[in-house]
Motif scaffolding. Structure first.
Motif, short mmCIF file in Angstrom:
data_model
loop_
_atom_site.label_atom_id
_atom_site.label_comp_id
_atom_site.label_asym_id
_atom_site.label_seq_id
_atom_site.Cartn_x
_atom_site.Cartn_y
_atom_site.Cartn_z
N GLN A 43 0.88 -1.18 0.00
CA GLN A 43 0.00 0.00 0.00
C GLN A 43 0.91 1.22 0.00
O GLN A 43 1.60 1.50 0.99
N HIS A 44 0.94 1.94 -1.13
CA HIS A 44 1.84 3.09 -1.25
C HIS A 44 1.25 4.36 -0.65
O HIS A 44 2.00 5.23 -0.18
N ALA A 45 -0.07 4.47 -0.70
CA ALA A 45 -0.75 5.68 -0.21
C ALA A 45 -2.20 5.32 0.08
O ALA A 45 -2.72 4.34 -0.45
N PRO A 46 -2.87 6.09 0.92
CA PRO A 46 -4.27 5.80 1.21
C PRO A 46 -5.13 5.87 -0.05
O PRO A 46 -4.90 6.69 -0.94
N GLY A 79 -4.77 -2.84 12.94
CA GLY A 79 -5.34 -1.53 13.20
C GLY A 79 -4.52 -0.38 12.67
O GLY A 79 -3.74 -0.51 11.72
N ALA A 80 -4.65 0.76 13.32
CA ALA A 80 -4.06 2.01 12.84
C ALA A 80 -2.54 2.03 12.91
O ALA A 80 -1.91 2.88 12.28
N THR A 81 -1.95 1.10 13.67
CA THR A 81 -0.48 1.10 13.77
C THR A 81 0.19 0.80 12.44
O THR A 81 1.39 1.04 12.29
N ARG A 82 -0.56 0.29 11.46
CA ARG A 82 0.05 0.00 10.16
C ARG A 82 0.37 1.27 9.39
O ARG A 82 1.16 1.24 8.44
N GLY A 83 -0.28 2.39 9.73
CA GLY A 83 0.01 3.65 9.08
C GLY A 83 -0.66 3.78 7.73
O GLY A 83 -1.52 2.98 7.34
N ASP A 84 -0.25 4.81 6.99
CA ASP A 84 -0.85 5.09 5.68
C ASP A 84 -0.21 4.27 4.56
O ASP A 84 -0.82 4.08 3.51
N GLY A 133 1.94 -14.27 8.75
CA GLY A 133 2.28 -13.11 7.95
C GLY A 133 2.81 -11.95 8.75
O GLY A 133 2.97 -12.02 9.97
N THR A 134 3.05 -10.87 8.04
CA THR A 134 3.57 -9.64 8.64
C THR A 134 2.90 -8.42 8.02
O THR A 134 2.46 -8.46 6.86
N VAL A 135 2.88 -7.34 8.77
CA VAL A 135 2.51 -6.02 8.28
C VAL A 135 3.65 -5.10 8.67
O VAL A 135 3.97 -4.96 9.87
N VAL A 136 4.29 -4.49 7.68
CA VAL A 136 5.48 -3.67 7.92
C VAL A 136 5.16 -2.24 7.51
O VAL A 136 4.85 -1.98 6.33
N ARG A 137 5.25 -1.35 8.47
CA ARG A 137 4.99 0.08 8.17
C ARG A 137 6.11 0.63 7.32
O ARG A 137 7.29 0.37 7.55
N ARG A 138 5.74 1.40 6.29
CA ARG A 138 6.74 1.94 5.34
C ARG A 138 7.10 3.38 5.69
O ARG A 138 6.30 4.10 6.23
#
Length: 293
Positions: free
Chosen positions: A109-112, A237-242, A288-293
């Motif tokens: 996800q590059h941007a909202p 949740g929201a910790t994943r960021g935009d 799996g993983t979710v990595v904030r960019r």
């Protein structure tokens, strides 16, 4: 690649019917040595795709996402997936649609993406390669708002028992899963597959009822892999960021009704790991993983 512009996002129901027919034709072509062995050199494109508020709300409610005009990454997958799926039902696609197993998904996800954005979706197949259990392929979808790439998803599928040219590598073995300390449990009702089908359009019979699932070799209906992956993403949740990278591997299907024991926990440096497993056997459904960019 040649670009094929479709007039609208195709219906998955119609694509499944075409895919079943294509599977039969491919089986005949294999017997006479005329089956395709390469991926179609085409990109499918649909322009001007818009999300609808009621559809978004139904998806958010089902997977546990908060109410917002931002489209969850899994919802963008729902919008883009039929365009990629249309590639798999082409007569020049070398793998049979029936029996394909979804083994992994990787989304950047590059941007909202927000309700009201006008989306252009492009999709193609790549990475046809041997696997210890058959052959795998990647279906790639990209979503743009104007000229900006906002979302990219790669869905990996396995055609069990289908052998194309080449020898399997030994670098696709999964490490042994050790069940961690759980942070929660998901109670999946018997109608979970039908409810997710209603918001995703994916009415594959293996998800809809025990009767239809048994006809295809399952003891009862199974949950959609992308439903469980979306539940995990919602729990992050929201910790994943935009902007983030969301990766998931599917190990085995979750039977419906059933219970999935889960762990969703930050590992530091913007990374959250997740896993869902069967508490009785210790076998994983997904990791799996979710990595904030």
């Amino acid at each position: 690649m040649t670009t094929v512009v479709l007039p609208a996002v195709p219906s998955l129901g119609g694509l499944y019917a075409r895919g079943a027919a294509a599977t039969g034709r491919l089986a005949v072509a294999r017997r006479v040595g005329r089956a395709p062995t390469n991926l179609p050199d085409v990109v499918h494109e649909v322009r001007g795709v818009r999300a609808h508020a009621d559809h978004l709300t139904a998806y958010q409610h089902l997977v546990g996402e908060s109410a917002s005009d931002r489209l969850p990454a899994g919802f963008v997958h729902v919008l883009a997936f039929p365009v990629a799926f249309a590639v798999m039902v082409r007569p020049d696609f070398p793998l049979p649609l029936l029996g394909l197993v979804h083994v992994a998904n990787h989304v950047v996800q590059h941007a909202p993406v927000t309700l009201g954005d006008v989306l252009d979706v492009r999709a193609w197949a790549e990475g046809l390669r041997p696997h210890r259990a058959g052959t795998t392929v990647d279906l790639v979808a990209e979503v743009r708002v104007g000229d900006a790439l906002v979302w990219r998803g790669v869905s990996t599928y396995l055609a069990k028992g289908v052998r194309l040219a080449g020898r399997p590598t030994d670098d696709d073995e999964r490490s042994e899963f050790v069940a961690p300390q759980p942070t929660g449990r998901w109670k999946l009702a018997g109608d979970t597959g039908r409810r997710y089908a209603a918001v995703s359009g994916d009415h594959n019979p293996i998800h809809l009822s025990a009767v239809s699932a048994k006809a295809l070799g399952f003891p009862r209906a199974i949950a959609h892999g992308m439903y469980t992956a979306a539940r995990a993403l919602a729990d992050v949740g929201a910790t994943r960021g935009d902007a983030f990278t969301w990766s998931v591997e599917f190990a085995k299907p979750a039977l419906l009704p059933g219970t999935v024991t889960v762990r969703v926990a930050p590992d530091g440096d913007g990374t959250t790991t997740f896993a869902g497993w069967d508490a009785r056997t210790g076998k994983p459904y997904l990791t799996g993983t979710v990595v904030r960019r």
